[in-house]
Design a protein around this motif. Structure first.
Motif, mmCIF file in Angstrom:
data_model
loop_
_atom_site.group_PDB
_atom_site.id
_atom_site.type_symbol
_atom_site.label_atom_id
_atom_site.label_comp_id
_atom_site.label_asym_id
_atom_site.label_seq_id
_atom_site.Cartn_x
_atom_site.Cartn_y
_atom_site.Cartn_z
ATOM 1 N N SER A 1 6.762 -20.973 22.640
ATOM 2 C CA SER A 1 6.620 -21.147 23.918
ATOM 3 C C SER A 1 8.114 -20.293 24.481
ATOM 4 O O SER A 1 8.324 -19.535 25.625
ATOM 5 N N GLN A 2 8.996 -20.479 23.716
ATOM 6 C CA GLN A 2 10.340 -20.097 24.009
ATOM 7 C C GLN A 2 10.704 -18.925 23.806
ATOM 8 O O GLN A 2 11.521 -17.995 24.093
ATOM 9 N N GLY A 3 9.772 -18.190 23.308
ATOM 10 C CA GLY A 3 9.947 -16.587 22.328
ATOM 11 C C GLY A 3 10.115 -16.318 20.779
ATOM 12 O O GLY A 3 9.981 -15.562 20.579
ATOM 13 N N LEU A 4 10.088 -17.410 19.845
ATOM 14 C CA LEU A 4 9.661 -17.359 18.667
ATOM 15 C C LEU A 4 8.479 -17.165 18.390
ATOM 16 O O LEU A 4 7.374 -17.347 18.763
ATOM 17 N N ASN A 5 7.859 -15.993 17.572
ATOM 18 C CA ASN A 5 6.704 -15.378 16.844
ATOM 19 C C ASN A 5 6.200 -16.437 15.660
ATOM 20 O O ASN A 5 4.771 -16.695 15.447
ATOM 21 N N GLU A 6 7.751 -16.652 14.914
ATOM 22 C CA GLU A 6 6.983 -17.875 13.640
ATOM 23 C C GLU A 6 7.992 -18.446 13.252
ATOM 24 O O GLU A 6 9.383 -18.030 13.281
ATOM 25 N N TYR A 7 7.651 -19.521 12.760
ATOM 26 C CA TYR A 7 8.080 -20.265 11.923
ATOM 27 C C TYR A 7 7.829 -20.806 10.832
ATOM 28 O O TYR A 7 6.507 -20.816 10.390
#
Length: 74
Positions: A47-53
């Protein structure tokens, strides 16, 4: 596409992610790490903008699949 390792010298991947998102929320960013996170933390990062972990270790196929998914998203 920016690939960040969570553990980098001088400025962590988390801090770098925050700086990137402060400047350009449209930038595509994947965080690569050895650390597992809870589903809640993962969702917060997304939700903070990261696309993938992406958690290490991973196979070449898994890595490429995740990268393709990011690049194909709008």
């Amino acid at each position: 596409l920016i690939l960040l390792d969570a553990m980098m010298p001088e400025l962590s991947g988390w801090d770098t992610l925050n700086k990137i998102m402060a400047q350009d929320r449209k930038q595509k960013v994947a965080l690569i790490t050895i650390m597992q996170v809870s589903d809640g933390r993962r969702q917060a990062l997304l939700s903070q903008g990261l696309n993938e972990y992406i958690v290490k270790p991973f196979s070449k196929e898994t890595f490429l699949s995740k990268i393709r998914k990011i690049l194909d998203s709008k």
